[in-house]
Design an enzyme around this catalytic site. Sequence first.
Site, PDB file in Angstrom:
ATOM      1  N   GLU A 191      -2.500  -4.207   6.801  1.00 38.67           N
ATOM      2  CA  GLU A 191      -3.566  -5.204   6.883  1.00 38.67           C
ATOM      3  C   GLU A 191      -3.595  -6.227   5.744  1.00 38.67           C
ATOM      4  O   GLU A 191      -4.665  -6.773   5.448  1.00 38.67           O
ATOM      5  CB  GLU A 191      -4.912  -4.469   6.921  1.00 38.67           C
ATOM      6  CG  GLU A 191      -5.343  -3.780   5.601  1.00 38.67           C
ATOM      7  CD  GLU A 191      -4.976  -2.295   5.500  1.00 38.67           C
ATOM      8  OE1 GLU A 191      -4.041  -1.867   6.200  1.00 38.67           O
ATOM      9  OE2 GLU A 191      -5.614  -1.578   4.720  1.00 38.67           O
ATOM     10  N   ASN A 192      -2.466  -6.547   5.118  1.00 37.08           N
ATOM     11  CA  ASN A 192      -2.444  -7.534   4.038  1.00 37.08           C
ATOM     12  C   ASN A 192      -3.308  -8.747   4.380  1.00 37.08           C
ATOM     13  O   ASN A 192      -3.257  -9.246   5.494  1.00 37.08           O
ATOM     14  CB  ASN A 192      -1.018  -8.025   3.815  1.00 37.08           C
ATOM     15  CG  ASN A 192      -0.019  -6.893   3.819  1.00 37.08           C
ATOM     16  OD1 ASN A 192      -0.155  -5.961   3.041  1.00 37.08           O
ATOM     17  ND2 ASN A 192       0.940  -6.950   4.725  1.00 37.08           N
ATOM     18  N   GLU A 216     -10.122   3.828   6.048  1.00 36.42           N
ATOM     19  CA  GLU A 216      -9.328   4.275   7.199  1.00 36.42           C
ATOM     20  C   GLU A 216     -10.159   4.995   8.265  1.00 36.42           C
ATOM     21  O   GLU A 216      -9.995   4.734   9.454  1.00 36.42           O
ATOM     22  CB  GLU A 216      -8.149   5.137   6.740  1.00 36.42           C
ATOM     23  CG  GLU A 216      -7.135   4.378   5.876  1.00 36.42           C
ATOM     24  CD  GLU A 216      -6.584   3.119   6.527  1.00 36.42           C
ATOM     25  OE1 GLU A 216      -6.757   2.926   7.745  1.00 36.42           O
ATOM     26  OE2 GLU A 216      -5.971   2.298   5.796  1.00 36.42           O
ATOM     27  N   HIS A 252      -6.919  -2.505  14.942  1.00 36.68           N
ATOM     28  CA  HIS A 252      -7.099  -1.755  13.687  1.00 36.68           C
ATOM     29  C   HIS A 252      -6.875  -2.660  12.470  1.00 36.68           C
ATOM     30  O   HIS A 252      -7.726  -2.736  11.578  1.00 36.68           O
ATOM     31  CB  HIS A 252      -6.132  -0.567  13.674  1.00 36.68           C
ATOM     32  CG  HIS A 252      -6.245   0.297  12.466  1.00 36.68           C
ATOM     33  ND1 HIS A 252      -6.989   1.455  12.437  1.00 36.68           N
ATOM     34  CD2 HIS A 252      -5.720   0.183  11.222  1.00 36.68           C
ATOM     35  CE1 HIS A 252      -6.915   2.009  11.247  1.00 36.68           C
ATOM     36  NE2 HIS A 252      -6.144   1.253  10.484  1.00 36.68           N
ATOM     37  N   GLU A 253      -5.745  -3.337  12.445  1.00 32.40           N
ATOM     38  CA  GLU A 253      -5.437  -4.167  11.264  1.00 32.40           C
ATOM     39  C   GLU A 253      -6.429  -5.322  11.155  1.00 32.40           C
ATOM     40  O   GLU A 253      -6.853  -5.684  10.062  1.00 32.40           O
ATOM     41  CB  GLU A 253      -4.001  -4.700  11.326  1.00 32.40           C
ATOM     42  CG  GLU A 253      -2.921  -3.634  11.504  1.00 32.40           C
ATOM     43  CD  GLU A 253      -3.047  -2.439  10.580  1.00 32.40           C
ATOM     44  OE1 GLU A 253      -3.490  -2.596   9.424  1.00 32.40           O
ATOM     45  OE2 GLU A 253      -2.700  -1.316  11.023  1.00 32.40           O
ATOM     46  N   GLY A 277       2.619   2.199  10.888  1.00 32.18           N
ATOM     47  CA  GLY A 277       2.382   1.389  12.075  1.00 32.18           C
ATOM     48  C   GLY A 277       2.280  -0.089  11.759  1.00 32.18           C
ATOM     49  O   GLY A 277       2.928  -0.923  12.394  1.00 32.18           O
ATOM     50  N   ALA A 278       1.458  -0.419  10.769  1.00 30.19           N
ATOM     51  CA  ALA A 278       1.246  -1.818  10.416  1.00 30.19           C
ATOM     52  C   ALA A 278       0.444  -1.864   9.125  1.00 30.19           C
ATOM     53  O   ALA A 278      -0.051  -0.835   8.655  1.00 30.19           O
ATOM     54  CB  ALA A 278       0.481  -2.540  11.518  1.00 30.19           C
ATOM     55  N   GLU A 331       0.853  -1.180   0.000  1.00 29.62           N
ATOM     56  CA  GLU A 331       0.000   0.000   0.000  1.00 29.62           C
ATOM     57  C   GLU A 331       0.894   1.237   0.000  1.00 29.62           C
ATOM     58  O   GLU A 331       1.892   1.245   0.726  1.00 29.62           O
ATOM     59  CB  GLU A 331      -0.911   0.029   1.240  1.00 29.62           C
ATOM     60  CG  GLU A 331      -1.948   1.121   1.129  1.00 29.62           C
ATOM     61  CD  GLU A 331      -2.951   1.134   2.304  1.00 29.62           C
ATOM     62  OE1 GLU A 331      -2.772   0.374   3.260  1.00 29.62           O
ATOM     63  OE2 GLU A 331      -3.891   1.913   2.221  1.00 29.62           O
TER      64      GLU A 331
END
Length: 880
Positions: A270-271, A326, A303-304, A267-268, A127
């Site tokens: 979400e794949n 988001e 969140h992810e 931060g991370a 992303e």
Amino acid sequence: MHTCQHQTVYQKDYAAPDYLVETVELSFDLDPDLTRVVSRLKIRSNHDRAGGVRPLVLDGEELTLVSLKLDGVELEPYRYQAGEGTLTVNDPPESFVLEVTTEISPKANTALSGLYASGPMLCTQCEAEGFRRITYFTDRPDVMAVYTVTLRADKSSCPVLLANGNLVEKGDLPDGRHFATWHDPFKKPSYLFAVVAGDLAHIPGSFTTMSGRQVNLEIYVEEKNRGKCDHALRSLIEAMRWDEEQFGREYDLDTYMVVAVDDFNMGAMENKGLNVFNSRYVLASPETATDDDYQAIEEVIGHEYFHNWTGNRITCRDWFQLSLKEGLTIFRDQEFSADMQSRPVKRIADVRLLRSSQFPEDAGPLAHPVRPDSYVEINNFYSMTVYHKGGEVIRMLQTLLGREAFRAGMDLYFERHDGQAVRVDEFVQAMADAGKRDLSQFMRWYNQSGTPVLTVSDDFEPASGVYTLTVTQSCPPTPGQPEKEPFHIPLAMGLLDRQGRELPLQLEGEKSPGATTRVLELRQETQSFRFTGVGSKPVPSLLRNFSAPVKLVYPYSEDDLTLLMTSDSDPFVRWEAGQVQAVQLIMGLVREIQAERAPAVPETFIRSFATLLTDKRQDRAFLAEALTLPTESYLAEQMEVIDPAAIREARELVRTTVGERLREELVAAREACAPKSPYHPDDGLAGCRRLKNLCLSYLMAPGSREAVGMAMEQFRGADNMTDSLGALATLAGCDCPERDEALEAFYRKWRDDRGVIDKWFSLQATSRLPQTLDRVLELLEHPDFDIRNPNRVRSLVGAFSQANQVRFHDAEGRGYRFLGDQILRLNGINPQIAARMLTPFSRWRRFDAGRQELMKKELERILAEPDLARDVYELAAKSL
Ligand code: 0A1
Ligand code: ZN
């Protein structure tokens, strides 16, 4: 000035893709120096070919093209062109298989987008547009395909080979290599693609879904971090359960993997089925992580995970719709955290963040709507506005519709759009349909930038018992938007009588009084609300729970604020009343300082501070929030022309006065919070620790030897990072010999722990001592400083320039020069991080003429760089 031609992308130019990709078969021969990627794409035309056959245009960056085959036949050079960022295939058939072979170098990839090396492993970040740095592809979110991925690598250095979905096959190959094949049955956009390879420890867990399916949970970290994953795993399980209970959403694959990497831009990520995390949002142990770290992990893990439905199952049609996933996912993670801990304290923290970071963005040259109309580099729009104001917009929908209709709207959204790439409009339409409401005016929240201002006045007629509230809304001009149309705003409110009792609210024309809180809906520029049956002039309690992301102006008296602070039923309003008082006090002191008069903290403030401090009934975490003064940057927002030194001096004067005058109360409050049992992150005492550390920082403000002794004692005796860091932070700000001793001891103890050493860098960078910039320059040369590691850059360069207002805005401009140098250095290494570091310069107009000149000079110096990355160019150019 700069002449480089970076293209602007406009939302209005959106067109459906000319070609769709049905399946993707990828095979990787992984090697840090040179990785070969073979991609087989099943492609089908998606345009009316009667009007002419359009070429297939694939995106690609930093790739070496090795071979290109169409339906198994190598393409003749005249059938395609490899251009700047694209690969064009002329006159392709209606449907065909394209086979592209490319080579890439993960080790040389310092931008950390695409496939890159992080320590001993290889990982991806796609992303927003990183997939095109792996292979040529239609790299846009509305092209969704089913992926099958085969990874081949050296078995001893890369025993673990991961990709999205389910493992279908694995085995050994000659020459000490091995392979694994993964298949993801869900169609996904390329930005959700991921692979990871390395020598990783694996921490297993499991979750049984509401329909009884067992899901394997797997956390992958470097072996040395094996013992630091419990909290992440626990948080994941809580998040999975919460999404089932609150939204009826169940996980859909058999495995959910989380990998922690040390080098990560954000931060991370979400794949699908394979989240990649910045290690700071996974790893925690009591000795190395603070209560805040634990909480941040819970939030980001949540969140992810929540993205699996809001982002992955339903994704964005194009990047202008980023807030569709988001904003909604921020709202979901905020609600999750609120349910896991104290809801009011969480709300206060979220409002603090919005005000200190999003409001300034919305008031400056980089202001943009929650759904922007254009961008040069999409990575610059992973912003506070898209995320956090976007989250507030979703929250307002819930406030307007009520929880039940909001939930029905979510259900309808999932039912209608599962498996699709959609716009914000589809989401809001589902809400409108479920709530049977017209939300067309509400859409302005997505299209207009700027923070609205609500100016409230009131009038009480004793004879009729009618109390009238008149609300006028306005919104300042923002780039490209000089005039705004009125917003549709939920204003939650109540009325208190002078004894602090809540009045049942009855609007004129209503049969009987109703609840004591109600949501007024503002739609016009000016609106009046007439309440009947009011006995005496009430105090209005406005914007309860911060029901809209606006600024509120109402002429509260000192007494009104005290009444709200002590009696209002809404914790946010109680907290806010105290903050307004503190802002008024500190801004008054700032004016005294600027006029070179002797400022003094009034007795009334000290008394009400003492009352709060000794209040035994209140929740400790809430109390800590209430006793925390507004930050220097929030105070700066209140000034026409920001005066960092005066703000600092005024705020410090309050802290020092409190520290001196309330010494005994602070010591007692601190002792009351002293630990009675060994630390545990879930012991429910985080609020107590926060209050204890806050008391210590007030005690340390006057810098007495006694206080230094307390800090050292806490530092030496702490069994957890919260207390250790709480003490060290106050010592880092104190001009005493113990300071160096403690910092040195801390470094020696933790030199092998990256996360802790990040803290060590930022403590020093945020110290308000006059010599801080010199120390920061020294730290740039420290063997542990690494300009290629984003966390380290954030902890030194970011911390100094964004969280040390008084030292960064050094009147001679040395702080600016330092930041300018680092941005130019980062430009060639990691453009995303370089651009993120630029924000402090975007605020230059808010300062005095001297500082304006100096900051502008830095922006011009940056823009004069011939090879300026798109990311940096866009923000620097827009800032000037
Ligand atoms: N979607 C992620 C954020 C993210 C965005 C871009 C990244 O790399 C440039 C990485 C992560 C989230 O919201 O968590
Ligand atoms: Zn997100």
